[in-house]
Motif scaffolding. Structure first.
Motif, mmCIF file in Angstrom:
data_model
loop_
_atom_site.group_PDB
_atom_site.id
_atom_site.type_symbol
_atom_site.label_atom_id
_atom_site.label_comp_id
_atom_site.label_asym_id
_atom_site.label_seq_id
_atom_site.Cartn_x
_atom_site.Cartn_y
_atom_site.Cartn_z
ATOM 1 N N CYS A 102 0.866 -1.172 0.000
ATOM 2 C CA CYS A 102 0.000 0.000 0.000
ATOM 3 C C CYS A 102 0.904 1.224 0.000
ATOM 4 O O CYS A 102 1.851 1.296 0.794
ATOM 5 C CB CYS A 102 -0.906 0.038 1.231
ATOM 6 S SG CYS A 102 -2.363 -0.991 1.083
ATOM 7 N N ILE A 103 0.618 2.139 -0.896
ATOM 8 C CA ILE A 103 1.390 3.372 -0.984
ATOM 9 C C ILE A 103 0.433 4.528 -0.744
ATOM 10 O O ILE A 103 -0.540 4.698 -1.482
ATOM 11 C CB ILE A 103 2.056 3.524 -2.364
ATOM 12 C CG1 ILE A 103 2.943 2.318 -2.665
ATOM 13 C CG2 ILE A 103 2.854 4.826 -2.422
ATOM 14 C CD1 ILE A 103 3.473 2.280 -4.094
ATOM 15 N N LYS A 104 0.717 5.286 0.298
ATOM 16 C CA LYS A 104 -0.055 6.503 0.555
ATOM 17 C C LYS A 104 0.693 7.641 -0.123
ATOM 18 O O LYS A 104 1.691 8.146 0.388
ATOM 19 C CB LYS A 104 -0.199 6.735 2.054
ATOM 20 C CG LYS A 104 -1.066 5.693 2.714
ATOM 21 C CD LYS A 104 -1.219 5.927 4.191
ATOM 22 C CE LYS A 104 -2.045 4.808 4.798
ATOM 23 N NZ LYS A 104 -2.096 4.881 6.246
ATOM 24 N N ALA A 105 0.213 7.983 -1.320
ATOM 25 C CA ALA A 105 0.856 9.015 -2.129
ATOM 26 C C ALA A 105 0.329 10.382 -1.714
ATOM 27 O O ALA A 105 -0.878 10.606 -1.690
ATOM 28 C CB ALA A 105 0.597 8.754 -3.598
ATOM 29 N N LYS A 106 1.247 11.250 -1.369
ATOM 30 C CA LYS A 106 0.906 12.612 -0.948
ATOM 31 C C LYS A 106 1.439 13.590 -1.978
ATOM 32 O O LYS A 106 2.605 13.510 -2.373
ATOM 33 C CB LYS A 106 1.526 12.930 0.411
ATOM 34 C CG LYS A 106 1.123 11.983 1.523
ATOM 35 C CD LYS A 106 -0.252 12.280 1.997
ATOM 36 C CE LYS A 106 -0.605 11.413 3.192
ATOM 37 N NZ LYS A 106 -1.992 11.526 3.538
ATOM 38 N N LYS A 107 0.601 14.505 -2.392
ATOM 39 C CA LYS A 107 1.013 15.503 -3.375
ATOM 40 C C LYS A 107 2.203 16.294 -2.851
ATOM 41 O O LYS A 107 2.178 16.784 -1.714
ATOM 42 C CB LYS A 107 -0.146 16.437 -3.704
ATOM 43 C CG LYS A 107 0.173 17.421 -4.791
ATOM 44 C CD LYS A 107 -1.006 18.276 -5.123
ATOM 45 C CE LYS A 107 -0.567 19.248 -6.217
ATOM 46 N NZ LYS A 107 -1.578 20.221 -6.512
ATOM 47 N N ASP A 108 3.243 16.385 -3.664
ATOM 48 C CA ASP A 108 4.448 17.163 -3.358
ATOM 49 C C ASP A 108 5.165 16.713 -2.099
ATOM 50 O O ASP A 108 5.786 17.516 -1.402
ATOM 51 C CB ASP A 108 4.116 18.663 -3.257
ATOM 52 C CG ASP A 108 3.510 19.196 -4.547
ATOM 53 O OD1 ASP A 108 3.936 18.756 -5.623
ATOM 54 O OD2 ASP A 108 2.602 20.042 -4.467
ATOM 55 N N SER A 109 5.074 15.431 -1.783
ATOM 56 C CA SER A 109 5.709 14.898 -0.584
ATOM 57 C C SER A 109 6.064 13.439 -0.828
ATOM 58 O O SER A 109 5.403 12.760 -1.605
ATOM 59 C CB SER A 109 4.742 15.035 0.593
ATOM 60 O OG SER A 109 5.212 14.378 1.719
ATOM 61 N N ALA A 110 7.094 12.965 -0.147
ATOM 62 C CA ALA A 110 7.459 11.553 -0.293
ATOM 63 C C ALA A 110 6.308 10.675 0.182
ATOM 64 O O ALA A 110 5.652 10.978 1.180
ATOM 65 C CB ALA A 110 8.719 11.252 0.502
#
Length: 124
Positions: free
Chosen positions: A85-93
Protein backbone atom coordinates in the motif's frame (compact mmCIF):
# COMPACT_ATOMS: atom_id res chain seq x y z
CA UNK A 1 -17.71 -4.35 -13.84
CA UNK A 2 -14.57 -3.04 -15.49
CA UNK A 3 -11.09 -4.06 -14.43
CA UNK A 4 -9.80 -1.44 -12.02
CA UNK A 5 -6.19 -2.65 -12.14
CA UNK A 6 -3.71 -0.76 -14.28
CA UNK A 7 -0.31 -2.10 -15.21
CA UNK A 8 2.06 0.59 -14.02
CA UNK A 9 5.37 1.56 -15.60
CA UNK A 10 8.61 2.18 -13.74
CA UNK A 11 8.30 5.91 -14.46
CA UNK A 12 4.73 6.11 -13.16
CA UNK A 13 5.64 4.16 -10.01
CA UNK A 14 8.57 6.52 -9.41
CA UNK A 15 6.17 9.48 -9.68
CA UNK A 16 3.80 7.96 -7.13
CA UNK A 17 6.65 7.19 -4.74
CA UNK A 18 8.09 10.70 -5.02
CA UNK A 19 4.75 12.51 -4.56
CA UNK A 20 4.35 13.69 -8.14
CA UNK A 21 0.58 13.10 -7.94
CA UNK A 22 -2.29 15.51 -8.57
CA UNK A 23 -4.00 14.69 -5.28
CA UNK A 24 -3.46 12.50 -2.23
CA UNK A 25 -4.36 8.90 -3.00
CA UNK A 26 -3.82 5.42 -1.58
CA UNK A 27 -2.54 2.91 -4.09
CA UNK A 28 -2.42 -0.86 -3.80
CA UNK A 29 0.36 -2.37 -5.88
CA UNK A 30 0.92 -6.03 -6.67
CA UNK A 31 4.53 -6.71 -7.65
CA UNK A 32 4.78 -9.76 -9.90
CA UNK A 33 6.70 -11.50 -12.68
CA UNK A 34 5.33 -13.36 -15.67
CA UNK A 35 7.20 -16.52 -14.65
CA UNK A 36 5.83 -16.74 -11.09
CA UNK A 37 3.08 -19.38 -10.65
CA UNK A 38 1.94 -17.77 -7.36
CA UNK A 39 1.58 -14.43 -9.17
CA UNK A 40 -0.49 -15.97 -11.93
CA UNK A 41 -2.75 -17.79 -9.47
CA UNK A 42 -3.14 -14.67 -7.32
CA UNK A 43 -4.47 -12.66 -10.26
CA UNK A 44 -8.14 -13.66 -9.78
CA UNK A 45 -8.08 -12.76 -6.06
CA UNK A 46 -6.49 -9.41 -6.84
CA UNK A 47 -9.06 -8.60 -9.52
CA UNK A 48 -11.94 -9.51 -7.15
CA UNK A 49 -10.52 -7.23 -4.47
CA UNK A 50 -9.90 -4.35 -6.90
CA UNK A 51 -13.46 -4.58 -8.20
CA UNK A 52 -14.99 -4.56 -4.71
CA UNK A 53 -17.00 -1.34 -4.29
CA UNK A 54 -15.68 -1.05 -0.71
CA UNK A 55 -12.33 -0.13 -2.27
CA UNK A 56 -13.63 2.33 -4.89
CA UNK A 57 -11.56 5.12 -3.30
CA UNK A 58 -8.29 3.22 -3.85
CA UNK A 59 -6.18 2.86 -7.00
CA UNK A 60 -5.00 -0.65 -7.89
CA UNK A 61 -1.86 -1.32 -9.90
CA UNK A 62 0.29 -4.23 -10.98
CA UNK A 63 4.03 -3.79 -11.51
CA UNK A 64 6.12 -6.32 -13.42
CA UNK A 65 9.43 -6.67 -11.58
CA UNK A 66 11.12 -7.53 -14.87
CA UNK A 67 10.80 -3.79 -15.62
CA UNK A 68 13.05 -2.93 -12.64
CA UNK A 69 14.61 -5.88 -10.74
CA UNK A 70 16.48 -3.48 -8.39
CA UNK A 71 13.19 -2.22 -6.98
CA UNK A 72 12.98 -5.19 -4.63
CA UNK A 73 16.04 -3.96 -2.69
CA UNK A 74 14.98 -0.30 -2.87
CA UNK A 75 11.54 -1.03 -1.37
CA UNK A 76 12.86 -3.68 1.02
CA UNK A 77 10.84 -6.73 0.11
CA UNK A 78 11.81 -10.25 -0.78
CA UNK A 79 10.36 -11.93 -3.85
CA UNK A 80 7.07 -11.98 -5.67
CA UNK A 81 4.21 -11.82 -5.39
CA UNK A 82 4.34 -8.86 -3.04
CA UNK A 83 1.43 -6.60 -2.15
CA UNK A 84 2.00 -3.04 -0.96
CA UNK A 85 0.00 0.00 0.00
CA UNK A 86 1.39 3.37 -0.98
CA UNK A 87 -0.05 6.50 0.56
CA UNK A 88 0.86 9.01 -2.13
CA UNK A 89 0.91 12.61 -0.95
CA UNK A 90 1.01 15.50 -3.38
CA UNK A 91 4.45 17.16 -3.36
CA UNK A 92 5.71 14.90 -0.58
CA UNK A 93 7.46 11.55 -0.29
CA UNK A 94 4.97 8.71 -0.20
CA UNK A 95 4.68 6.18 2.60
CA UNK A 96 4.89 2.58 1.45
CA UNK A 97 3.95 -0.45 3.53
CA UNK A 98 4.75 -3.96 2.36
CA UNK A 99 2.33 -6.73 3.28
CA UNK A 100 4.10 -9.27 5.51
CA UNK A 101 4.68 -12.76 4.20
CA UNK A 102 1.85 -15.08 5.21
CA UNK A 103 2.36 -17.73 7.85
CA UNK A 104 1.51 -20.21 6.49
CA UNK A 105 1.35 -19.20 2.83
CA UNK A 106 -1.43 -20.28 0.51
CA UNK A 107 0.03 -23.16 -1.51
CA UNK A 108 -1.52 -21.84 -4.74
CA UNK A 109 -1.48 -18.04 -4.48
CA UNK A 110 0.99 -17.27 -1.64
CA UNK A 111 -1.42 -14.77 -0.05
CA UNK A 112 -4.94 -15.49 1.15
CA UNK A 113 -7.65 -13.14 -0.13
CA UNK A 114 -8.89 -12.31 3.38
CA UNK A 115 -5.34 -11.44 4.48
CA UNK A 116 -4.98 -9.02 1.56
CA UNK A 117 -8.29 -7.39 2.49
CA UNK A 118 -7.22 -7.08 6.16
CA UNK A 119 -3.92 -5.54 5.08
CA UNK A 120 -5.65 -3.00 2.84
CA UNK A 121 -8.10 -2.09 5.59
CA UNK A 122 -5.27 -1.59 8.08
CA UNK A 123 -3.40 0.70 5.66
CA UNK A 124 -6.10 2.89 4.16
Amino acid sequence: MTNRIARISREALDKILSGQVKKDVTCVVKFYTNTCPFCENLHEYYVDIAEDENYADLRFFAFNMEDNPDLEKKLNFNGVPTISCIKAKKDSASAITIMPDPDPPNKQTWYFSNDIRKFIESER
